[in-house]
Scaffold this active site. Structure first.
Site, PDB file in Angstrom:
ATOM      1  N   HIS A  66      -5.121   2.559  -5.194  1.00 54.89           N
ATOM      2  CA  HIS A  66      -5.201   1.203  -5.082  1.00 54.89           C
ATOM      3  C   HIS A  66      -4.627   0.481  -3.960  1.00 54.89           C
ATOM      4  CE1 HIS A  66      -1.211   2.994  -6.264  1.00 54.89           C
ATOM      5  NE2 HIS A  66      -0.589   1.947  -5.780  1.00 54.89           N
ATOM      6  N   CYS A 174      10.211   5.224  -8.992  1.00 58.02           N
ATOM      7  CA  CYS A 174       9.644   6.290  -7.857  1.00 58.02           C
ATOM      8  C   CYS A 174       9.986   5.680  -6.517  1.00 58.02           C
ATOM      9  CB  CYS A 174       8.560   6.845  -8.413  1.00 58.02           C
ATOM     10  SG  CYS A 174       7.265   5.368  -8.402  1.00 58.02           S
TER      11      CYS A 174
END
Length: 646
Positions: A66, A174
């Protein structure tokens, strides 16, 4: 959101690609054909830049490349399926088959994050991945994607009454703040539902912290699951049953993690800690103390490295592009003609390179003591990298940045842990800690560390001068070792400036050796990541950074190897030094000369070196030695770690 970004024409169930790059190109062609992007090359570059930050291949054959890009005309999701699978560098080492490429306009809304959050609920749905891969048509695949999840009650609940067992709080995050954050959140929500618990999950993603629990939420929670690889405020959970684990744990076994939290002891705040300091000191209670200490230090370094990598990649590639296309060899080095647009591109790259060392120091400090340490960490990194503060010809480079970050972090951690009067306490994180931390690290470098560094550089220059008429093999060992040791730090700079000075006296063989040694570290790391992939010796972000390091090495930018050295200095620095020594000794032995103040293959190819083919052989030999040494050292360290933890 997802229904507005995808249609059956944006699905391809029979990708022909046999490599990661080919997958990108094939999916980008679909986006271009559907009028979603205007520039295929630009969007590919933006996708690759995102991959350089961290690999987007995940478990179970799924990959989610992405990017936010100026080439995107209209946000979209294109989906591809490779029936045979390709090597994408996924974390589980298995081939990737299902690809979701998300295109989001630069400067627009965070479509890619919102879509990732929605995709997460589908990807953890039982059987979805296999059903999608085996869908008979685009229409069937789209129907699977848009279908509402089965709301039937889950089977085999762990408790006798699943109506309302209680309330759980989850925290996920994360390092990149993207896919794993939301996959873990969805997994926790699904697991809690199956166990009969209500749940609220805080996500620490790249668009900020969402769904933070209130004090009332925390008070009524039965347990807390902190599945996060980022720093979070742990103090707020004092007195609650809590488990601290990594972000992948709930993705693999959410119900198991929740049950562990329900059985965990009450979380106790470290004596004297507050939210600012506690965020960086929580440790996994299930690990040993020795392992915790090593894990914390590694986490601090990784926080700095992960934030530094985009600056290294951006700066390095822009400088490399400018010099490779617009540069010409001159007595002062590779130079770009005045008035050329490549000068502006070079300047932008220099800005990124100037910022990368302060960023490394700042985010190491931030990992230790949270926001109060960020400003003094950045300031300390800037001072460490700027020798003018303490009378040296060059700064301390990335090694100084690591030292500055650690010193600032622990100093600020101590400052904020002091019990202040209640009227002073609010000023600690925004005024007292940043100011005292900045003065501490500035004073330390200017008045304590700086003078020895300046004296060291003077001594090293005198040493090289005295050796210049002696044994060239010994000189090659010293010159090459200095070139590979700190990649832009004082040792590297002394060797480079000495070699440049010798050009003026007509002795261009010194710059010839230096030019061969300069690119060894980045080229060696690029080769090492390629060789070490099958041994799982490098993080996903390192594998991508290796490609950028290779490009930087081709134009003589040694800083491309800094992220690797900062993350694992015990393996990388010796390898860099040994390889650079080999290249420099070979260059002296072959009588290679260089009349410009620059290094790397680009200098040889542009005709500034007397024996360009031999020079390239020297560089290749040095890079190979570096790569093989680095891989061997990493394998030894990995084997030792496995033996210790077994």
């Amino acid at each position: 959101m997802i229904t507005t970004l995808i249609n059956q024409d944006l699905i391809k169930l029979d990708l022909q690609a046999d490599s990661k790059e080919a997958v990108f190109n094939e999916l980008i062609e679909i986006l271009f054909a559907q009028g979603r992007i205007s520039d295929k090359a630009q969007f590919l570059a933006d996708i690759q830049a995102r991959e350089a930050v961290g690999n987007t291949g995940f478990e179970e054959g799924v990959a989610i490349p992405h990017a936010k890009s100026a080439a995107v005309l209209k946000p979209a999701v294109v989906i591809g399926v490779s029936q045979s699978g390709i090597d994408y560098g996924a974390e589980d080492g298995l081939p990737s088959k299902l690809f979701f490429m998300i295109a989001s306009p630069d400067g627009g809304d965070n479509h890619h994050i919102e879509v990732l959050a929605q995709l997460s609920s589908k990807l953890i749905e039982d059987g979805f991945i296999d059903n999608f891969i085996n869908a008979p048509s685009n229409e069937a695949a789209l129907a699977l994607l848009l279908a509402e999840q089965n709301q039937a009650a889950p089977s085999t609940p762990s408790h006798t009454d699943v109506a309302n067992q209680g309330f759980i709080i989850g925290v996920t995050g994360c390092p990149a703040g993207v896919a794993h954050t939301y996959l873990a959140a969805e997994a926790l929500q699904k697991g809690a539902t199956e166990l009969g618990y209500d749940i609220l999950v805080e996500t620490n993603g790249s668009i900020g912290v969402k769904n933070s629990p209130s004090a009332d939420d925390i008070a009524r929670a039965d347990a807390i699951v902190v599945a996060c690889d980022k720093q979070v405020d742990m103090t707020r959970f004092a007195g609650k049953r809590l488990i601290k684990t990594n972000v992948k744990a709930p993705i693999k076994d959410a119900k198991g993690v929740i049950n562990q939290a329900l059985a965990a002891p009450q979380y106790q705040v470290e004596q004297g800690a507050n939210p600012a300091s506690q965020a960086a000191t929580s440790a996994n209670s299930m690990a040993s103390k020795a392992s915790d200490a090593r894990s914390d230090l590694y986490r601090y370094l990784m926080n700095g490295v992960s934030h530094m990598i985009p600056f290294v990649v951006t700066g390095g590639l822009l400088i490399a592009l400018a010099l490779a296309i617009g540069g010409e060899p001159s007595e002062a080095g590779m130079a770009i003609p005045k008035g050329s647009m490549w000068n502006q591109i070079l300047d932008v790259g220099v800005v990124a390179f100037t910022l990368m060392i302060p960023i490394l120091a700042g985010y190491i400090a931030y990992a230790i003591a949270d926001r109060p340490a960020l400003a003094p960490g950045l300031i300390g990194g800037w001072i460490a990298n700027n020798g003018s503060f303490y009378g040296a010809d060059a700064g301390t480079g990335f090694i100084g940045a690591i030292v500055a970050g650690l010193l600032v972090g622990y100093f600020v951690k101590w400052i904020v842990s002091i019990n202040y009067h209640k009227f002073i306490q609010p000023l600690v994180p925004i005024m007292i800690a940043p100011i005292t931390g900045s003065l501490f690290i500035a004073g330390l470098f200017i008045f304590v560390i700086g003078a020895p560094i300046a004296d060291l550089m003077t001594s090293l220059t005198a040493l090289l001068t005295s050796m210049s008429t002696g044994n060239v093999i010994l000189l090659g060992i010293v010159l090459g070792g200095m070139a590979g040791f700190d990649m832009g730090g004082p040792f590297n700079k002394v060797a480079f400036l000495f070699s440049v000075g010798m050009i003026a006296s007509g002795q261009t063989q010194f710059m010839g050796a230096m030019a061969c040694a300069i690119p060894v570290a980045p080229l060696g790391m690029a080769l090492a990541t390629a060789l070490g992939r099958k041994f799982e010796l490098f993080e996903a972000s390192e594998l991508e950074a290796g490609k950028a390091a290779g490009a930087m090495g081709l134009v003589g930018i040694s800083e491309g190897a800094i992220p690797f050295a900062a993350q694992d200095p015990m393996s990388v620095i010796p390898a860099n030094v040994l390889g650079s020594m080999v290249a420099a000794v070979m260059a002296f032995s072959f009588g290679i000369t260089n009349s410009v103040a620059h290094g790397g293959p680009v200098v040889a190819l542009l005709g500034a070196m007397n024996h360009p083919l031999l020079a390239l052989i020297c560089m290749a030999a040095g890079a190979t030695v570096t790569a093989l040494t680095c891989v061997a050292l990493k394998k030894m360290r990995k084997a030792k770690l496995v033996a210790v933890t077994a």
